[in-house]
Write a protein that holds these residues in place. Sequence first.
Motif, short mmCIF file in Angstrom:
data_model
loop_
_atom_site.label_atom_id
_atom_site.label_comp_id
_atom_site.label_asym_id
_atom_site.label_seq_id
_atom_site.Cartn_x
_atom_site.Cartn_y
_atom_site.Cartn_z
N GLY A 42 -13.38 70.59 -23.89
CA GLY A 42 -13.38 69.37 -23.10
C GLY A 42 -14.11 68.25 -23.82
O GLY A 42 -14.68 68.44 -24.89
N ALA A 48 -17.39 68.70 -15.00
CA ALA A 48 -16.23 69.57 -14.81
C ALA A 48 -16.41 70.40 -13.55
O ALA A 48 -17.52 70.54 -13.04
N SER A 110 -10.19 75.42 -14.92
CA SER A 110 -11.18 74.35 -15.01
C SER A 110 -10.51 72.99 -14.91
O SER A 110 -9.36 72.82 -15.30
N VAL A 112 -11.68 69.20 -16.08
CA VAL A 112 -12.68 68.43 -16.82
C VAL A 112 -12.39 66.96 -16.58
O VAL A 112 -11.29 66.48 -16.84
N GLU A 114 -12.66 63.75 -17.79
CA GLU A 114 -12.91 63.00 -19.00
C GLU A 114 -12.91 61.51 -18.70
O GLU A 114 -12.61 61.10 -17.58
#
Length: 129
Positions: A42, A48, A110, A112, A114
């Motif tokens: 990531g 996350a 997951s 993430v 960003e």
Amino acid sequence: VREPSSGTSRIESLVRLQLGGPKVELAGLTAGQQATVTVRGGEALAPAHLAWSVRPGPGQRVASPFGPVWIEVGPIGLNRASVSLDAAGQASLTIQVPPAAAGLPFTVQSLVFESQQVSISPPLVRVVQ
């Protein structure tokens, strides 16, 4: 592929994930013991969420800072935890595997968050030992 309730395409996300999005790893998946879930790949220092379940089921829509996203972890027995990725873009979490989970499929994924998008790992499915 379309999300059942909204018709939103997941093809773009799946293609991007195959080109290098985050990945989840799972170690020590034994009933009644602790397991370690790790997300790698990531954006450095990004927040996350990890989602996991020991019950099979259909995927579901979950909220994110960029709007709803579709995950493959079913709603029955859903567990979620927030983590922060380190400077290398990874984080680990220790979870307790239920004693009655032996032989059941365990799914983890997951999300993430960003700077410009939500990056979703492919779901990882393993059978609990």
